[in-house]
Design a protein around this motif. Structure first.
Motif, mmCIF file in Angstrom:
data_model
loop_
_atom_site.group_PDB
_atom_site.id
_atom_site.type_symbol
_atom_site.label_atom_id
_atom_site.label_comp_id
_atom_site.label_asym_id
_atom_site.label_seq_id
_atom_site.Cartn_x
_atom_site.Cartn_y
_atom_site.Cartn_z
ATOM 1 N N ARG A 35 7.411 20.292 80.884
ATOM 2 C CA ARG A 35 8.248 19.901 79.784
ATOM 3 C C ARG A 35 7.761 19.216 78.563
ATOM 4 N N ILE A 36 8.335 19.519 77.232
ATOM 5 C CA ILE A 36 7.291 18.986 75.934
ATOM 6 C C ILE A 36 8.658 18.220 75.184
ATOM 7 N N GLU A 37 8.099 16.971 74.896
ATOM 8 C CA GLU A 37 8.831 16.071 74.217
ATOM 9 C C GLU A 37 8.263 15.565 72.903
ATOM 10 N N GLY A 38 9.295 15.353 72.010
ATOM 11 C CA GLY A 38 8.487 14.812 70.561
ATOM 12 C C GLY A 38 9.293 15.106 69.342
ATOM 13 N N ASP A 39 8.719 15.278 68.535
ATOM 14 C CA ASP A 39 9.336 15.509 66.986
ATOM 15 C C ASP A 39 9.822 17.101 67.265
ATOM 16 N N PRO A 40 10.948 17.586 66.850
ATOM 17 C CA PRO A 40 11.447 18.884 67.073
ATOM 18 C C PRO A 40 10.339 19.898 66.473
ATOM 19 N N GLN A 41 9.794 19.699 65.507
ATOM 20 C CA GLN A 41 8.844 20.821 64.836
ATOM 21 C C GLN A 41 7.635 20.619 65.700
ATOM 22 N N GLY A 42 7.129 19.581 66.121
ATOM 23 C CA GLY A 42 6.117 19.349 67.049
ATOM 24 C C GLY A 42 6.249 19.994 68.299
ATOM 25 N N VAL A 43 7.387 19.675 68.729
ATOM 26 C CA VAL A 43 7.737 20.523 70.122
ATOM 27 C C VAL A 43 7.668 21.901 70.010
ATOM 28 N N GLN A 44 8.263 22.558 69.012
ATOM 29 C CA GLN A 44 8.132 24.020 68.918
ATOM 30 C C GLN A 44 6.972 24.591 68.752
ATOM 31 N N GLU A 45 5.973 24.100 67.844
ATOM 32 C CA GLU A 45 4.343 24.564 67.813
ATOM 33 C C GLU A 45 3.879 24.197 69.095
ATOM 34 N N ALA A 46 3.879 23.237 69.508
ATOM 35 C CA ALA A 46 3.310 23.018 70.827
ATOM 36 C C ALA A 46 3.697 23.982 71.905
ATOM 37 N N LYS A 47 5.060 24.217 72.115
ATOM 38 C CA LYS A 47 5.465 25.433 72.976
ATOM 39 C C LYS A 47 5.065 26.729 72.590
ATOM 40 N N THR A 76 4.674 14.944 73.564
ATOM 41 C CA THR A 76 4.274 14.533 74.903
ATOM 42 C C THR A 76 4.694 15.609 75.924
ATOM 43 N N VAL A 77 3.513 16.178 76.513
ATOM 44 C CA VAL A 77 3.470 17.317 77.441
ATOM 45 C C VAL A 77 3.372 16.521 78.861
ATOM 46 N N ARG A 78 4.629 16.812 79.777
ATOM 47 C CA ARG A 78 4.574 16.599 81.086
ATOM 48 C C ARG A 78 4.147 17.977 82.205
ATOM 49 N N ILE A 79 3.208 17.985 82.507
ATOM 50 C CA ILE A 79 2.801 19.066 83.654
ATOM 51 C C ILE A 79 2.892 18.487 84.818
ATOM 52 N N PRO A 80 3.834 19.240 85.791
ATOM 53 C CA PRO A 80 4.163 18.391 87.056
ATOM 54 C C PRO A 80 2.814 18.593 87.910
ATOM 55 N N PRO A 81 2.673 17.604 88.924
ATOM 56 C CA PRO A 81 1.549 17.446 89.789
ATOM 57 C C PRO A 81 1.438 18.650 90.696
ATOM 58 N N ASP A 82 0.348 18.709 91.309
ATOM 59 C CA ASP A 82 0.203 19.950 92.269
ATOM 60 C C ASP A 82 1.151 19.974 93.426
ATOM 61 N N ASN A 83 1.365 18.827 93.847
ATOM 62 C CA ASN A 83 2.191 18.688 95.012
ATOM 63 C C ASN A 83 3.712 18.944 94.870
ATOM 64 N N GLU A 84 4.115 19.031 93.498
ATOM 65 C CA GLU A 84 5.407 19.245 93.309
ATOM 66 C C GLU A 84 5.839 20.904 93.397
ATOM 67 N N LYS A 85 4.695 21.602 93.303
ATOM 68 C CA LYS A 85 4.800 23.071 93.218
ATOM 69 C C LYS A 85 6.041 23.645 92.344
#
Length: 1072
Positions: A481-493, A467-476
């Motif tokens: 944030r990347i959350e999930g299986d440790p291996q998947g998190v590293q590959e997605a990063k 799961t990838v959380r990209i902050p909305p534009d108004n938060e600036k």
């Protein structure tokens, strides 16, 4: 021995239960038979009528003889107007004039028929026929329009006025029709109690009498206000308002006790004077008793536990009051006090205190440590995980606070402990198998990481199961944030960082390309731009919206690819510019068909060989210009070929009409004589020969030469020698030129020889000079050029057609302020003036646009925004329309939720701001008051589809809120508005309640008689055992030969509305 008849119809159960009272013990057969009613007791006969000779026939026609005759719906009434009260007294004009017109108008308006007659005393008799309603309306019109009017006033108390008006004004209308008068009642805001009546003397007396009768009836009613200490209100209302309800039922008076949330001590009692007095006495009695017998104790309860003592919608407080008779007073939520006061009888306070502590401690608050990023995994998709827990423990409230690493649990102690253990197990499981990481990426690249329609981010999520959380534009924020299986998190990063680094290497470049080329670059259905994008797949090409009229095309992508794509696009544009060169060639109109050729062969050949586009004017057009479009060299080649065709056609005409010499043959004397005669004729016809040389363009217009020079065109061709032959000048022939040729001398092809009379030649010279195109330059600011050209060149084409000139706008890259106008001298002034007028228009539009773009920001509390917008946007639309401005409210995710932006002219924007401020000021002045209205009349007040409540809200300019179903106090109604309007609305609502409640009580009393007493018949059935039916003694069918009626027979007991089945007979059906 008596005879017994048995009827077993179940529909007689209720009647039977009333006739056979419950007996104790087991009765004997004789006792049971004696207890049965006789037939005459159960079914008493109708009263006897006097004997008549036609008694038999009367009995036979018993059903038909009772039918009442129908009455006619048309009635006739006669009204008399005395002479002294007649409005129109001209005896000579009876049946004519204004009186007759008024009568005709009354007949049209009411539908009644009028007949007029004059009595001996000159009084007017009017016979009115028609339906009752129409006759009454006609009577009112006659009195008001044909009879002189008198007026009178009657004074009754202000509070009685509404009873004269009646529901929806029906009583007033009825009174006006009945008395044929006009009754004017002062408005609610008018302090006067005088009711004005106008009409005839007789009508005035009737109306006054009726109004005084209504007021006398209302004098019997009373309103009493009793001040009772707020602390004793719960003892008067009782638990769940039971006690006050019983008092209202017993006294039939209306008792209005302010709710706990309203800090008022006044209790209002309305009704008949005796009823009100009784209710007041009961209330005061309760108050005095409780004041003497009750005492108070104060206990400290944590502020966080107060809500458990209050309970949902105050139900816990009501429960304690019902159980112990003790009132519990809780400090307001905005107070920091933790003191709870218990008020009641001393022997009950201990039990109430136990209840309070039990309720306060019955709920426990606990927390579970859980990283905030795990919260949504604990909740599950659409709350599935949490739903499983809450279904098992519905009394536990689970609260997740964003940004905090804990979960708060609130509810019964045992349930909270079980939920806490379950959530802790879920947290341990998630922590053991899940990981998260955060990467920093510039917010400007976030939308590129997401991709169009989320294509990029969704691919990464599905591929790596994260799961990838990209902050909305108004938060600036730049944290992803990347959350999930440790291996998947590293590959997605890794993949996201690669994408980000690639984007940091990206470049954005703006290309200036004239908007007129945009469609050509895109191509039909985007085919051409697709080829470019396929060639440069890493480059994103964005064209501006056509409505923006912008020339900027944006390229975005890797630096090298953007540069390559930019050069490629510029090359395409250069080719388009090159291919868009245009030249106009003037060709005599009569030669156009020769240029086209048979079946278009000539023009087609020139187009193909020169690769140009050639446009000829329409046949019905006066234009002689042929427009050639393409590359400059190709256009020039096509021009030369077209001019060559014209030149060839001219030579043919010259050869046809050219007369070089005349040969005379014959005897010498006769030849000489003929020669002299010919020369004389020539001298006579041509008085003077003038040769004029004009340097200029050969492409002149013959149709512009005036009628006075009609011989010019022929002279041009007859006087100009063939191109192949040398020009003869001053008697020299055979092309011999003795003098050296001047290099600056005009070319032979540019010389036009005019022959003819002197004055005509001079006129032709002036006409030809006028036809020579002239070019002037007009200074126009560069930023206005694209507006002058217009969409697809429509603006400049219109000016060229209107002024018959050619207008040349410089290329954008030149950034020149000069526009060239080419055309005839007499057309240039008009064209220049038209162009400058257009420039003034455009400058005025720019100034107006700048003035209209004035922006103003106003700060308004978001809670007032819906009120400012109004129902279906009615209020804000009115402000926008009235002040001609645009008003923007903040979006849901906007940071500044209290900012309203107004755009428009400065003075109009300020006026709109003042209008909004006035609305806000008015809203801030508003107050809210709670009143108690019997829930049984809520539906009547609201009305069908809310018509009633909308009418009240519009009339008093207030907002009404009725309780939802299941509310703690279903009688509580909130009125919001300005203080004086709120008071008026409350009075109106209480009056309506009183009026409607009378109908409700009346209907309920009627229903009490119609509704069977539940349970009595069933109880009797159970005790008596199996039903024997309805049993009577001495029935008529037991004393004679008559057969007992069959309860199942539709003939003996026919139903209303269902046909009776005829008895079958062996002889067939009866004939009538």
């Amino acid at each position: 021995m008596s005879s017994v008849a048995v009827l077993t119809q179940e529909s007689f159960n209720e009647h039977r239960s009333g006739l056979l009272p419950e007996q104790s013990g087991v009765p004997t057969a004789g006792e049971e038979e004696d207890a049965l009613p006789t037939y005459k007791d159960a079914f008493p006969p109708l009263p006897e009528k006097a004997a008549s000779p036609e008694g038999t026939q009367e009995t036979a026609n018993a059903w038909t003889s009772k039918i009442r005759p129908l009455k006619s719906s048309v009635i006739t009434q006669v009204f008399h107007v005395p002479l002294e009260e007649r409005k129109y007294k001209d005896i000579n004009q009876f049946g004519e004039g204004d009186q007759a017109k008024v009568c005709v108008d009354i007949m049209h308006k009411t539908g009644a028929h009028l007949e007029l007659s004059l009595a001996k005393d000159q009084g007017l008799s009017i016979m009115v026929s028609g339906k009752l309603d129409a006759v009454m309306k006609a009577r009112k019109e006659i009195v008001s329009r044909l009879q002189t009017q008198a007026s009178a006033t009657v004074a009754i108390p202000k509070e009685h006025h509404r009873f004269v008006i009646g529901k929806n004004g029906e009583k007033l209308q009825e009174l006006e029709l009945k008395t044929a008068t006009k009754i004017q009642i002062p408005r609610p805001d008018d302090p006067s109690n005088q009711i004005k009546i106008s009409g005839t003397k007789e009508g005035l007396e009737k109306a006054k009498h009726e109004i005084l009768l209504i007021s006398a009836e209302q004098d019997k009613r009373a309103v009493e206000r009793v001040n009772i200490d707020k602390a004793y209100h719960p003892f008067i209302t009782g638990a769940y308002n039971k006690l006050v309800g019983e008092m209202m039922q017993e006294t039939s008076a209306r008792i209005n006790v302010p709710p706990p949330s309203v800090n008022k001590t006044e209790i209002v009692i309305t009704g008949e004077k005796e009823q009100v007095a009784l209710a007041v006495a009961m209330i005061k009695k309760i108050y005095e008793e409780k004041k003497k017998s009750t005492t108070t104790i104060a206990v400290e309860v944590k502020k966080s536990q107060h809500k458990y003592v209050i309970g949902p919608k105050g139900n816990t407080l009501q429960e304690i009051l019902e159980k112990t008779g003790v009132s519990v007073e809780i400090p307001p939520s905005d107070s920091s006090s933790e003191t709870v006061i218990l008020r009641g009888e001393p022997d009950r306070l201990g039990q109430a205190l136990t209840e309070v502590y039990a309720k306060a401690n019955s709920y426990n608050v606990s927390s579970v440590s859980a990283p905030s990023w795990l919260h949504r995994f604990i909740i599950g998709k659409k709350g599935q995980n949490l739903a499983k827990i809450t279904q098992q423990m519905p009394k536990v409230h689970i609260e997740f606070t964003e940004g905090e690493d804990r979960i708060t649990l609130e509810g019964p102690t045992k349930d909270v402990q079980m939920v806490q253990s379950q959530i802790e197990a879920i947290v341990l499981d998630l922590v053991s198998r899940m990981d998260y990481t955060e990467i920093s990426v510039d917010p400007k690249f976030h939308r590129h990481l997401i991709g169009k329609g989320g294509v990029n981010i969704n691919r990464i999520k599905e591929l790596h199961k994260v799961t990838v959380r990209i902050p909305p534009d108004n938060e600036k924020s730049n944290l992803i944030r990347i959350e999930g299986d440790p291996q998947g998190v590293q590959e997605a990063k890794k993949e996201l960082l690669e994408l980000a680094s690639r984007m940091e290497n990206e470049r954005t470049k703006d290309l200036i390309i004239e908007q007129r080329f945009h469609r050509a670059i895109i191509g039909q259905k985007g085919e051409r731009i697709k080829e470019v994008r396929d060639k440069f797949p890493d480059v994103i090409i964005n064209f501006p919206d056509p409505a923006q009229k912008s020339d900027i095309v944006q390229l975005r992508g890797p630096r090298n690819e953007v540069e390559k794509c930019s050069k490629f696009m510029q090359k395409i544009v250069a080719e388009m510019v090159e291919n868009s060169f245009s030249v106009s060639v003037p060709i005599f109109k009569q030669f156009h068909r020769n240029i086209i050729g048979k079946g278009g062969s000539n023009i087609k050949k020139i187009r193909e060989e020169t690769n140009t586009k050639i446009d000829l004017p329409a046949e019905n057009s006066n234009s002689e210009m042929i427009v050639i479009t393409g590359k400059k060299a190709n256009c020039e080649a096509a021009r030369i070929r077209i001019l060559a065709i014209q030149k060839e056609l001219v030579i043919r005409i010259q050869n046809k009409f050219w007369i070089d010499k005349v040969t005379i043959r014959g005897p010498v004397e006769e030849v000489e004589k003929a020669k002299q005669q010919l020369l004389g004729l020539a001298e006579e016809k041509v008085c003077q020969k003038k040769k004029s040389l004009l340097s200029g363009v050969r492409e002149c217009k013959k149709n512009a030469i005036k009628n006075s020079h009609q011989t010019l065109w022929a002279s041009l061709f007859l006087a100009a020698p063939p191109a192949e032959a040398p020009i003869q000048e001053n008697g020299e022939a055979n092309g011999e030129v003795k003098e050296p040729v001047d290099p600056n001398a005009p070319k032979k092809c540019d010389i036009i020889v005019i022959s003819g009379r002197k004055e005509r030649c001079e006129a032709a010279v002036e006409a030809l000079k006028a036809l020579v195109p002239v070019t002037i330059e007009v200074e126009v600011p560069f930023e206005l050029h694209r507006y002058i050209i217009g969409q697809k060149g429509s603006g400049i084409r219109k000016m060229m057609d209107e002024f018959e000139v050619n207008i040349q706008v410089p290329a954008p890259e030149q950034q020149s302020d000069k526009i060239a106008i080419t055309g005839l001298a007499n057309h240039l002034d008009r064209a220049k003036e038209g162009l400058l007028d257009r420039v003034k228009e455009l400058q005025a539009e720019q100034e107006d646009r700048a003035l209209r773009s004035f922006k103003l920001t106003i700060t308004v509390d978001p809670k007032y925004h819906p009120k400012i917008i109004g129902r279906k946007g009615a209020i804000i639309t009115t402000i926008r329309t009235e002040h001609d401005v645009n008003i923007q409210f903040p979006e849901k995710n906007d940071e500044n939720q209290d900012q309203i932006t107004i755009t428009g002219y400065e003075h109009k924007a300020i006026a709109a701001r003042d209008a909004i401020k006035a609305l806000v000021d008015e809203l801030e002045e508003m107050i809210s008051e709670d009143i108690t209205l019997d829930s049984r009349v809520h539906a009547r007040i609201i009305g069908a589809r809310g018509k009633g409540i909308r009418k009240i809200m519009d009339e008093f300019k207030v907002d009404l809120r009725f309780p939802q179903s299941g509310a703690a106090d279903p009688n509580l109604v909130t009125v919001t508005g300005r203080p004086e309007l709120v008071d008026e609305a409350i009075d109106h609502l209480l009056n309506l309640e009183e009026e409607y409640l009378a109908d409700v009580v009346e209907n309920e009393s009627k229903m009490a008689y119609m509704r069977p007493h539940g349970g009595s018949a069933a109880a009797n059935d159970e005790q008596r055992g199996p039903s024997k039916g309805f049993v009577v003694r001495e029935a008529p069918w037991t004393t004679g030969n008559e057969k007992a009626p069959d309860m199942t027979s539709s003939e003996d007991f026919p139903s209303f509305g269902a046909p009776v089945a005829a008895k079958t007979s062996p002889w067939g059906p009866k004939r009538f």
